[in-house]
Write a protein that holds these residues in place. Structure first.
Motif, PDB file in Angstrom:
ATOM      1  N   ASN A 166       6.543 112.881 -76.271  1.00 42.33           N
ATOM      2  CA  ASN A 166       6.307 111.634 -75.542  1.00 42.33           C
ATOM      3  C   ASN A 166       7.166 111.537 -74.286  1.00 42.33           C
ATOM      4  OD1 ASN A 166       5.213 109.070 -75.075  1.00 42.33           O
ATOM      5  ND2 ASN A 166       6.707 108.045 -76.377  1.00 42.33           N
ATOM      6  N   GLU A 167       8.409 111.981 -74.390  1.00 39.79           N
ATOM      7  CA  GLU A 167       9.329 111.895 -73.255  1.00 39.79           C
ATOM      8  C   GLU A 167       9.429 113.208 -72.487  1.00 39.79           C
ATOM      9  OE1 GLU A 167      13.045 110.443 -74.732  1.00 39.79           O
ATOM     10  OE2 GLU A 167      12.227 108.472 -75.258  1.00 39.79           O
ATOM     11  N   GLY A 168       8.709 114.223 -72.961  1.00 42.11           N
ATOM     12  CA  GLY A 168       8.760 115.534 -72.321  1.00 42.11           C
ATOM     13  C   GLY A 168       7.469 115.887 -71.606  1.00 42.11           C
ATOM     14  N   GLY A 169       6.741 116.874 -72.147  1.00 40.31           N
ATOM     15  CA  GLY A 169       5.554 117.377 -71.472  1.00 40.31           C
ATOM     16  C   GLY A 169       4.471 116.334 -71.243  1.00 40.31           C
ATOM     17  N   TRP A 170       4.299 115.426 -72.205  1.00 36.15           N
ATOM     18  CA  TRP A 170       3.276 114.379 -72.068  1.00 36.15           C
ATOM     19  C   TRP A 170       3.603 113.467 -70.884  1.00 36.15           C
ATOM     20  CZ3 TRP A 170      -1.337 114.282 -74.252  1.00 36.15           C
ATOM     21  CH2 TRP A 170      -2.062 113.089 -74.353  1.00 36.15           C
ATOM     22  N   ASN A 171       4.877 113.098 -70.765  1.00 34.51           N
ATOM     23  CA  ASN A 171       5.316 112.262 -69.653  1.00 34.51           C
ATOM     24  C   ASN A 171       5.209 113.009 -68.325  1.00 34.51           C
ATOM     25  OD1 ASN A 171       6.759 109.811 -68.570  1.00 34.51           O
ATOM     26  ND2 ASN A 171       8.294 111.362 -68.067  1.00 34.51           N
ATOM     27  N   THR A 172       5.536 114.285 -68.333  1.00 35.09           N
ATOM     28  CA  THR A 172       5.414 115.088 -67.107  1.00 35.09           C
ATOM     29  C   THR A 172       3.974 115.111 -66.618  1.00 35.09           C
ATOM     30  OG1 THR A 172       7.285 116.501 -67.721  1.00 35.09           O
ATOM     31  CG2 THR A 172       5.707 117.399 -66.134  1.00 35.09           C
ATOM     32  N   ARG A 228     -13.748 118.499 -59.309  1.00 42.25           N
ATOM     33  CA  ARG A 228     -12.952 119.329 -60.212  1.00 42.25           C
ATOM     34  C   ARG A 228     -12.755 118.624 -61.546  1.00 42.25           C
ATOM     35  NH1 ARG A 228      -9.708 119.366 -55.626  1.00 42.25           N
ATOM     36  NH2 ARG A 228      -8.210 117.986 -56.661  1.00 42.25           N
ATOM     37  N   ALA A 229     -12.596 119.401 -62.600  1.00 41.63           N
ATOM     38  CA  ALA A 229     -12.223 118.859 -63.907  1.00 41.63           C
ATOM     39  C   ALA A 229     -11.344 119.871 -64.617  1.00 41.63           C
ATOM     40  CB  ALA A 229     -13.455 118.540 -64.749  1.00 41.63           C
ATOM     41  N   ILE A 230     -10.467 119.376 -65.480  1.00 45.49           N
ATOM     42  CA  ILE A 230      -9.576 120.252 -66.232  1.00 45.49           C
ATOM     43  C   ILE A 230      -9.139 119.528 -67.498  1.00 45.49           C
ATOM     44  CG2 ILE A 230      -7.386 119.488 -65.192  1.00 45.49           C
ATOM     45  CD1 ILE A 230      -6.647 122.546 -65.056  1.00 45.49           C
ATOM     46  N   GLY A 231      -8.709 120.289 -68.496  1.00 44.23           N
ATOM     47  CA  GLY A 231      -8.203 119.715 -69.735  1.00 44.23           C
ATOM     48  C   GLY A 231      -6.802 120.224 -70.030  1.00 44.23           C
ATOM     49  N   PHE A 232      -6.126 119.521 -70.943  1.00 43.68           N
ATOM     50  CA  PHE A 232      -4.797 119.916 -71.414  1.00 43.68           C
ATOM     51  C   PHE A 232      -4.720 119.643 -72.915  1.00 43.68           C
ATOM     52  CE2 PHE A 232      -4.332 118.795 -66.985  1.00 43.68           C
ATOM     53  CZ  PHE A 232      -3.520 119.799 -66.472  1.00 43.68           C
ATOM     54  N   ILE A 233      -4.099 120.554 -73.644  1.00 46.96           N
ATOM     55  CA  ILE A 233      -3.860 120.361 -75.075  1.00 46.96           C
ATOM     56  C   ILE A 233      -2.395 120.647 -75.362  1.00 46.96           C
ATOM     57  CG2 ILE A 233      -4.366 121.176 -77.408  1.00 46.96           C
ATOM     58  CD1 ILE A 233      -7.214 121.743 -76.556  1.00 46.96           C
ATOM     59  N   PHE A 234      -1.739 119.692 -76.046  1.00 43.45           N
ATOM     60  CA  PHE A 234      -0.320 119.801 -76.396  1.00 43.45           C
ATOM     61  C   PHE A 234      -0.161 119.750 -77.910  1.00 43.45           C
ATOM     62  CE2 PHE A 234      -0.327 117.996 -72.169  1.00 43.45           C
ATOM     63  CZ  PHE A 234       0.786 118.544 -71.534  1.00 43.45           C
ATOM     64  N   GLU A 235       0.718 120.587 -78.454  1.00 40.89           N
ATOM     65  CA  GLU A 235       1.151 120.411 -79.829  1.00 40.89           C
ATOM     66  C   GLU A 235       2.008 119.155 -79.917  1.00 40.89           C
ATOM     67  OE1 GLU A 235       0.429 122.423 -82.461  1.00 40.89           O
ATOM     68  OE2 GLU A 235      -0.799 123.771 -81.228  1.00 40.89           O
ATOM     69  N   ASN A 236       2.009 118.525 -81.081  1.00 36.18           N
ATOM     70  CA  ASN A 236       2.809 117.306 -81.269  1.00 36.18           C
ATOM     71  C   ASN A 236       4.262 117.690 -81.554  1.00 36.18           C
ATOM     72  OD1 ASN A 236       3.571 114.660 -81.547  1.00 36.18           O
ATOM     73  ND2 ASN A 236       2.384 114.260 -83.405  1.00 36.18           N
ATOM     74  N   LYS A 237       4.885 118.229 -80.510  1.00 34.10           N
ATOM     75  CA  LYS A 237       6.275 118.675 -80.576  1.00 34.10           C
ATOM     76  C   LYS A 237       6.754 118.846 -79.145  1.00 34.10           C
ATOM     77  CE  LYS A 237       5.094 123.602 -80.818  1.00 34.10           C
ATOM     78  NZ  LYS A 237       5.209 124.852 -81.605  1.00 34.10           N
ATOM     79  N   ALA A 238       7.968 119.294 -78.961  1.00 34.43           N
ATOM     80  CA  ALA A 238       8.471 119.520 -77.604  1.00 34.43           C
ATOM     81  C   ALA A 238       7.593 120.533 -76.885  1.00 34.43           C
ATOM     82  CB  ALA A 238       9.912 120.008 -77.658  1.00 34.43           C
ATOM     83  N   CYS A 239       7.084 120.144 -75.714  1.00 33.76           N
ATOM     84  CA  CYS A 239       6.249 121.014 -74.889  1.00 33.76           C
ATOM     85  C   CYS A 239       6.761 120.910 -73.452  1.00 33.76           C
ATOM     86  CB  CYS A 239       4.784 120.597 -74.968  1.00 33.76           C
ATOM     87  SG  CYS A 239       4.022 120.795 -76.585  1.00 33.76           S
ATOM     88  N   ASN A 240       7.741 121.717 -73.142  1.00 34.49           N
ATOM     89  CA  ASN A 240       8.438 121.577 -71.860  1.00 34.49           C
ATOM     90  C   ASN A 240       8.239 122.764 -70.920  1.00 34.49           C
ATOM     91  OD1 ASN A 240       9.559 119.036 -72.596  1.00 34.49           O
ATOM     92  ND2 ASN A 240      11.068 120.104 -73.856  1.00 34.49           N
TER      93      ASN A 240
END
Length: 285
Positions: A166-172, A228-240
Motif C-alpha cells: 500500500n505504501e510502496g509499489g501501489w503508491n508509486t 494506449r492501454a497497459i495493465g499492472f499486477i502486484f503480489e500482495n506484498k512489498a513490490c518495490n
C-alpha cells in the motif's frame, strides 16, 4: 588596398546580416514550437471537456463475469462493481483528468460502511488484522471534490492490503498515473483484487473477507495518439522494483480476472491496445 578593405567590410556586414537572420529563424521556430504544443494540449483538454457524461461513462464500461456477484454502485468520481459475497469490489473504475490531479482538498481519513450496499465490510473488520484498508480509487485522485474525497473512504472501495504494498509499489503507481494523466489530458483507470483459491480471511462477528493474493490496475489513455492501454499486477506484498517489472498487457489482466475492460471501444482498437504491453510507450511517449 582601399578596394580590399571595402570588400572585407561588405563580407563582414553580410555575415552579420546572415547571423541575425539565422538567429531570428531559430527564435521563430522556437516560438512556433511552443505555440503548437500549447494548441495541441489545449485541444486535448477541450476534447476531454467536450465529452458528455454518457460518453465518459461508456469509456468506463466493463463486463464483469456472470460467475461473480456484482452490484454497480455510483459515487462522485468513481464506480464500484461490488461483490456482496466477498465483501470486496470486483473492480473500481474512474476517469482521472489532468485538472483533477491538481486538486488541493485534504485527506479526510474517515472510513465508513456504506449502509446502502449489502455485504459491505465495516472499518473495524480490518482492525488489528495485519492489513491496511487499501483504496482501489485512491483518495489522492479525489482531492478535486469534497464528495469524491469522502466517498473514496467508503468500505466498498477498500481491500485488505499489506502495508508494504500500500505504501510502496501501489503508491508509486498511483503517483505515476497522476503524472501520466497531466501529460495525456485524462486516463481511464480500473483497479481491483485477485483472490486466490485458498485465501486467508479477516473480519469480525462472522464477516469473512478474503485477503487477495494479488492486485491489478488497467489504464487507458483515450486521447493519446495512438490510443494506449497497459495493465499492472502486484503480489500482495512489498513490490518495490521498477514499475516495468509489474507491467502486463490488458489481455493478461482479463485472463486473470475474467473482466472484459473498455468494451465500448471499437473491436479493432480494443484488440490492438489490449494485446500490447509496451511500458516504453508510456515512459517515453
Amino acid at each position: 588596398m582601399g578596394t580590399k578593405r571595402k570588400h572585407q567590410k561588405v563580407q563582414w556586414t553580410s555575415l552579420k546580416r546572415n547571423a541575425v537572420i539565422a538567429l531570428w529563424c531559430v527564435m521563430l521556430v522556437a516560438v512556433l514550437f511552443f505555440v503548437a504544443k500549447s494548441l495541441i494540449q489545449g485541444e486535448m483538454d477541450a476534447a476531454s471537456e467536450r465529452l458528455s457524461q454518457e460518453e465518459r461513462a461508456k469509456l468506463e464500461t466493463m463486463s464483469i463475469p456472470s460467475s461473480q456477484t456484482n452490484e454497480q454502485v455510483e459515487y462522485t468520481g468513481f464506480t464500484v462493481h461490488f461483490n456482496k459475497d466477498t465483501h470486496l469490489p470486483n473492480c473500481v473504475v474512474y476517469e482521472l483528468t489532468g485538472e483533477e490531479t491538481r486538486g488541493k482538498l485534504p485527506r479526510v481519513n474517515n472510513f465508513e460502511e456504506d449502509l446502502h450496499v449489502r455485504g459491505c465490510a465495516r472499518p473495524w473488520d480490518y482492525t488489528r488484522s495485519g492489513y491496511d484498508r487499501g483504496h482501489m480509487a485512491p483518495a489522492g485522485d479525489m482531492k478535486w471534490d469534497e464528495n469524491a474525497m469522502t466517498s473514496s473512504f467508503m468500505m466498498t472501495n477498500v481491500c485488505p492490503q499489506k502495508k508494504s504494498l500500500n505504501e510502496g509499489g501501489w503508491n508509486t503507481l498511483e503517483e505515476t498515473l497522476r503524472e501520466w494523466a497531466r501529460r495525456d489530458s485524462a486516463l481511464i483507470i480500473a483497479a481491483g483484487p485477485i483472490v486466490g483459491d485458498n485465501p486467508e480471511y479477516i473480519g469480525k462477528g462472522g464477516m469473512k473477507i478474503p485477503v487477495p493474493e494479488r492486485y491489478f490496475k488497467v489504464v487507458l489513455s483515450p486521447y493519446s495518439t495512438p490510443i494506449r492501454a497497459i495493465g499492472f499486477i502486484f503480489e500482495n506484498k512489498a513490490c518495490n522494483k521498477p514499475l516495468r517489472t509489474y507491467a502486463v498487457s490488458v489481455d493478461e489482466v482479463e485472463s486473470e480476472t475474467g473482466i472484459d475492460f473498455f468494451v465500448s471501444l471499437p473491436d479493432d482498437i480494443e484488440e490492438n491496445v489490449e494485446s500490447v504491453c509496451n511500458i516504453n510507450a508510456w515512459i517515453h511517449p
